[in-house]
Design a protein around this motif. Structure first.
Motif, PDB file in Angstrom:
ATOM      1  N   ALA A   1      15.105   3.795   6.551  1.00  0.00           N
ATOM      2  CA  ALA A   1      14.439   3.332   5.330  1.00  0.00           C
ATOM      3  C   ALA A   1      13.093   2.697   5.666  1.00  0.00           C
ATOM      4  O   ALA A   1      12.095   2.921   4.967  1.00  0.00           O
ATOM      5  N   GLN A   2      13.066   1.909   6.750  1.00  0.00           N
ATOM      6  CA  GLN A   2      11.798   1.312   7.184  1.00  0.00           C
ATOM      7  C   GLN A   2      10.802   2.405   7.572  1.00  0.00           C
ATOM      8  O   GLN A   2       9.615   2.331   7.223  1.00  0.00           O
ATOM      9  N   PHE A   3      11.281   3.395   8.279  1.00  0.00           N
ATOM     10  CA  PHE A   3      10.434   4.508   8.717  1.00  0.00           C
ATOM     11  C   PHE A   3       9.823   5.225   7.508  1.00  0.00           C
ATOM     12  O   PHE A   3       8.608   5.481   7.461  1.00  0.00           O
ATOM     13  N   VAL A   4      10.647   5.539   6.519  1.00  0.00           N
ATOM     14  CA  VAL A   4      10.175   6.281   5.346  1.00  0.00           C
ATOM     15  C   VAL A   4       9.255   5.420   4.491  1.00  0.00           C
ATOM     16  O   VAL A   4       8.275   5.913   3.918  1.00  0.00           O
ATOM     17  N   LYS A   5       9.530   4.133   4.389  1.00  0.00           N
ATOM     18  CA  LYS A   5       8.641   3.250   3.623  1.00  0.00           C
ATOM     19  C   LYS A   5       7.259   3.168   4.270  1.00  0.00           C
ATOM     20  O   LYS A   5       6.240   3.091   3.571  1.00  0.00           O
ATOM     21  N   THR A   6       7.232   3.192   5.600  1.00  0.00           N
ATOM     22  CA  THR A   6       5.935   3.205   6.283  1.00  0.00           C
ATOM     23  C   THR A   6       5.204   4.508   6.000  1.00  0.00           C
ATOM     24  O   THR A   6       3.981   4.517   5.775  1.00  0.00           O
ATOM     25  N   MET A   7       5.918   5.617   5.997  1.00  0.00           N
ATOM     26  CA  MET A   7       5.292   6.890   5.619  1.00  0.00           C
ATOM     27  C   MET A   7       4.742   6.817   4.196  1.00  0.00           C
ATOM     28  O   MET A   7       3.646   7.319   3.912  1.00  0.00           O
ATOM     29  N   ARG A   8       5.499   6.195   3.319  1.00  0.00           N
ATOM     30  CA  ARG A   8       5.045   6.113   1.930  1.00  0.00           C
ATOM     31  C   ARG A   8       3.772   5.274   1.814  1.00  0.00           C
ATOM     32  O   ARG A   8       2.880   5.587   1.022  1.00  0.00           O
ATOM     33  N   ALA A   9       3.681   4.208   2.603  1.00  0.00           N
ATOM     34  CA  ALA A   9       2.470   3.386   2.586  1.00  0.00           C
ATOM     35  C   ALA A   9       1.258   4.209   3.011  1.00  0.00           C
ATOM     36  O   ALA A   9       0.165   4.079   2.429  1.00  0.00           O
ATOM     37  N   THR A  10       1.434   5.056   4.016  1.00  0.00           N
ATOM     38  CA  THR A  10       0.347   5.965   4.419  1.00  0.00           C
ATOM     39  C   THR A  10      -0.003   6.908   3.290  1.00  0.00           C
ATOM     40  O   THR A  10      -1.181   7.125   2.968  1.00  0.00           O
ATOM     41  N   ALA A  11       1.030   7.478   2.656  1.00  0.00           N
ATOM     42  CA  ALA A  11       0.796   8.453   1.596  1.00  0.00           C
ATOM     43  C   ALA A  11       0.116   7.837   0.378  1.00  0.00           C
ATOM     44  O   ALA A  11      -0.701   8.491  -0.286  1.00  0.00           O
ATOM     45  N   MET A  12       0.431   6.596   0.069  1.00  0.00           N
ATOM     46  CA  MET A  12      -0.163   5.967  -1.111  1.00  0.00           C
ATOM     47  C   MET A  12      -1.665   5.758  -0.949  1.00  0.00           C
ATOM     48  O   MET A  12      -2.395   5.663  -1.939  1.00  0.00           O
ATOM     49  N   GLU A  13      -2.147   5.692   0.291  1.00  0.00           N
ATOM     50  CA  GLU A  13      -3.589   5.574   0.520  1.00  0.00           C
ATOM     51  C   GLU A  13      -4.335   6.829   0.069  1.00  0.00           C
ATOM     52  O   GLU A  13      -5.544   6.785  -0.160  1.00  0.00           O
ATOM     53  N   TRP A  14      -3.617   7.953  -0.048  1.00  0.00           N
ATOM     54  CA  TRP A  14      -4.259   9.202  -0.447  1.00  0.00           C
ATOM     55  C   TRP A  14      -4.725   9.186  -1.895  1.00  0.00           C
ATOM     56  O   TRP A  14      -5.583   9.973  -2.287  1.00  0.00           O
ATOM     57  N   HIS A  15      -4.140   8.280  -2.699  1.00  0.00           N
ATOM     58  CA  HIS A  15      -4.520   8.238  -4.118  1.00  0.00           C
ATOM     59  C   HIS A  15      -6.004   7.902  -4.290  1.00  0.00           C
ATOM     60  O   HIS A  15      -6.613   8.258  -5.304  1.00  0.00           O
ATOM     61  N   ASP A  16      -6.564   7.204  -3.322  1.00  0.00           N
ATOM     62  CA  ASP A  16      -7.964   6.779  -3.438  1.00  0.00           C
ATOM     63  C   ASP A  16      -8.956   7.884  -3.045  1.00  0.00           C
ATOM     64  O   ASP A  16     -10.164   7.704  -3.183  1.00  0.00           O
ATOM     65  N   VAL A  17      -8.430   9.007  -2.549  1.00  0.00           N
ATOM     66  CA  VAL A  17      -9.304  10.107  -2.121  1.00  0.00           C
ATOM     67  C   VAL A  17      -9.611  10.983  -3.329  1.00  0.00           C
ATOM     68  O   VAL A  17      -8.704  11.526  -3.963  1.00  0.00           O
ATOM     69  N   GLU A  18     -10.883  11.135  -3.643  1.00  0.00           N
ATOM     70  CA  GLU A  18     -11.284  11.944  -4.793  1.00  0.00           C
ATOM     71  C   GLU A  18     -11.380  13.412  -4.402  1.00  0.00           C
ATOM     72  O   GLU A  18     -11.928  13.761  -3.364  1.00  0.00           O
ATOM     73  N   VAL A  19     -10.840  14.253  -5.273  1.00  0.00           N
ATOM     74  CA  VAL A  19     -10.888  15.702  -5.094  1.00  0.00           C
ATOM     75  C   VAL A  19     -11.531  16.289  -6.344  1.00  0.00           C
ATOM     76  O   VAL A  19     -11.198  15.886  -7.466  1.00  0.00           O
ATOM     77  N   PRO A  20     -12.478  17.218  -6.203  1.00  0.00           N
ATOM     78  CA  PRO A  20     -13.097  17.840  -7.381  1.00  0.00           C
ATOM     79  C   PRO A  20     -12.046  18.378  -8.357  1.00  0.00           C
ATOM     80  O   PRO A  20     -11.006  18.912  -7.937  1.00  0.00           O
ATOM     81  N   ALA A  21     -12.316  18.211  -9.636  1.00  0.00           N
ATOM     82  CA  ALA A  21     -11.328  18.520 -10.673  1.00  0.00           C
ATOM     83  C   ALA A  21     -10.811  19.950 -10.583  1.00  0.00           C
ATOM     84  O   ALA A  21      -9.610  20.204 -10.746  1.00  0.00           O
TER      85      ALA A  21
END
Length: 575
Positions: free
Chosen positions: A385-405
């Motif tokens: 669970a700790q391992f997967v939560k750390t992966m999720r923290a990495t993945a949540m940083e992707w929300h700030d990356v803008e991609v052309p519509a």
């Protein structure tokens, strides 16, 4: 062997997707310990099961022990290689199920011991019970000695010689009867890497690569280019790969889906690779497959989940339902793939920039969903669970990356397409409830059931996806000129392995949804089990929620009432 322990900091770094050379070294050392334990178990089991070759096994084992005593660091490093792990796993499988085949497998200890002796500089004289005309020495090469009966290998001051009957082979590369290991080499100085080309998944004794000269040259050039790309643009991976990557089963060019990339459970630092389209796709493959190696090795040290084989989870990179262990493997690989494409957004130009946008956007959506499924599964250990939560923290940083519509829209379309095809292949509605819906349709009545409430079972029906439509969309983004040529010429499509692309697919990928919907509807009249056409139709129509959310219900009812037009049936189901 020293106690192996992953520190909390190393565990967190591994969970975030990378690792660092110290953590990779611990994973590698864990494989050394495991392979030694497996070899000891093989000897225990073989004492009774393989009595006819026991004396030869004992002789080889003594050479291996002597080599380890003489040069422990070098020999232990050798014992940690994937060659040893995959051989040991095959031996244990054979010893547990088929003693007649076990003897041939366990005799592989002879070449392993001989190689260890050569590495250690140990003088020895060893019998090799051969059942074929060739014998592979891990990391060194293959000796060809046609004939019957055992061979002998001798290492002394004059070098290494093998003999069988009246034939003799000297081991140095280039000698008649000897074929040295094929290598992929790249980089310089601290960035240099050497990887063996070898097929370790075969159970015979001849592991020689079967690449022709042109294919071998192409692989070497592509590997150099891929490694240069990693060194230049993704240096965070380079040191880890230099510590852990040792062998690739580099395959010949083939049609799409005939050969699949894959990492073996007991082969840390080894993977099978289809012939790559280009250097950056090979770089992505190297990162992807090495993730599997890392996670398999970590699982040998730290339990992350229950060993429950129940397959029930959607994985966008697979066509079948996945158990938690399989889903975790996929997530861990694709978190690295997504990071690879995120970084390429800021590096690539032109069509490759658009492709990077698309790949990043589609995997970011799907990885986060899969991570949440893992956290909700109830099958993870506390460390898992700790391992997967750390992966999720990495993945949540992707929300700030803008991609052309536009690129993001195409990515979301593929995400929905994956889910539609997966649901059609794996979710099976209750036949009685489908009959009730079909009867109501035939009677001209309103839909009596909410599609969301229909009972279902989960089972993969075995139908494999073609993925040509997604590949064609990738071509549209990365190389518009090539895409236009493919659209214009059936000959060009066949030559580029797009022979299965239909007129409906061409219209769909070109965003001509009105024409695509008509073509897909026509295709379903004659091929109603074509899941790709169902997905294409669903995404070519507007406001047909049932076709995208419950395609298996529409498909099952349509199977009962073939005269019903799918789009009309979908509208009826939503009333």
């Amino acid at each position: 062997m020293r106690e192996l322990r992953i520190s909390p900091a190393q565990f967190e770094t591994l969970a975030s997707g990378t690792g660092g050379p110290d953590a990779i070294a611990i994973l590698r050392d864990g494989q050394i310990s495991k392979h030694i334990a497996m070899t000891l178990t093989i000897m225990d089991l073989a004492r009774e099961s393989c009595s006819d070759v026991w004396d030869d096994l004992t002789e080889a084992f003594e050479v291996l022990l002597a080599a380890q005593r003489k040069a422990p660091e070098a020999v232990n490093r050798f014992l940690g290689l994937p060659h040893i792990g995959l051989w040991a796993r095959r031996c244990l499988d054979r010893l547990n199920e088929d003693s007649t085949r076990a003897a041939a497998e366990v005799c592989g200890l002879g070449p392993i011991a001989a190689t260890a002796g050569i590495i250690a500089g140990l003088h020895f004289d060893l019998t090799l019970p051969l059942r074929a005309d060739a014998v592979a020495f891990p990391t060194l090469g293959v000796a060809h000695l046609p004939g019957e009966g055992p061979a002998r290998i001798t290492h002394d001051e004059s070098g290494v010689r093998m003999s069988r009957g009246g034939l003799s082979v000297s081991v140095p590369s280039g000698a008649p009867g000897w074929h040295g290991a094929l290598m992929l080499r790249a980089g310089e100085g601290d960035n240099a890497i050497a990887v063996e080309i070898v097929d370790l998944e075969r159970s015979d004794s001849d592991e020689t690569a079967t690449l022709d000269a042109a294919t071998l040259a192409a692989w070497r050039e592509l590997f150099r280019e891929a490694w240069d790309l990693l060194v230049r643009d993704h240096p965070e991976w380079v040191t880890d790969l230099r510590v852990g990557l040792s062998a690739i089963n580099a395959t010949s060019p083939s049609r799409r889906n005939e050969v699949r990339n894959g990492t073996a459970r007991n082969g840390f630092g080894y993977f099978r690779a289809r012939f790559p389209d280009n250097s950056w796709s090979l770089a992505e493959t190297i990162i992807h497959e090495f993730q599997h190696s890392k996670l398999y090795a970590l699982l040998d040290l730290v339990p992350l989940h229950e060993m429950n084989p129940e397959a029930r989870h959607f994985a966008p990179w697979r066509q079948d339902p996945r158990p938690v262990p399989g889903l975790l493997q996929g997530v861990y690989s694709f978190i690295a793939v997504t990071e690879f494409w995120r970084k390429r957004i800021g590096i690539a130009a032109g069509g490759h920039r658009r492709l990077a946008n698309f790949e990043f956007a589609r995997w970011r959506l799907q990885v986060i969903d899969a991570i949440d499924a893992l956290l909700e599964s109830g099958r993870l250990s506390s460390a898992g669970a700790q391992f997967v939560k750390t992966m999720r923290a990495t993945a949540m940083e992707w929300h700030d990356v803008e991609v052309p519509a536009e690129d993001d829209r195409l990515a979301q379309r593929v995400v929905v397409e994956n889910r539609i095809v997966w649901r059609l292949a794996n979710i099976h509605p209750d036949p009685a409830e489908i009959r009730e819906l079909a009867d109501a349709w035939l009677a001209g009545e309103q839909c009596p059931l909410d599609p969301a409430a229909v009972s279902t079972t989960l089972a993969y029906d075995g139908i494999r996806r073609r993925f040509e439509r997604v590949c064609l969309l990738q071509t549209r983004l990365s190389d518009p000129a090539a895409f236009e040529e493919l659209c214009a010429s059936a000959t060009a499509r066949a030559a580029a392995d797009f022979a299965g692309i239909t007129e409906a697919d061409l219209a769909y990928v070109r965003d001509d949804f009105s024409m695509a919907a008509r073509f897909y509807a026509d295709q379903l009249e004659s091929h109603c089990e074509d899941y790709e056409s169902w997905a294409g139709l669903a995404l070519s129509l507007e406001s047909h929620e049932a076709l995208t959310q419950w395609p298996e219900i529409v498909h099952a009812v349509h199977h009962q009432v073939r005269e019903a037009e799918p789009r009309v049936l979908a509208s009826w189901l939503r009333r």
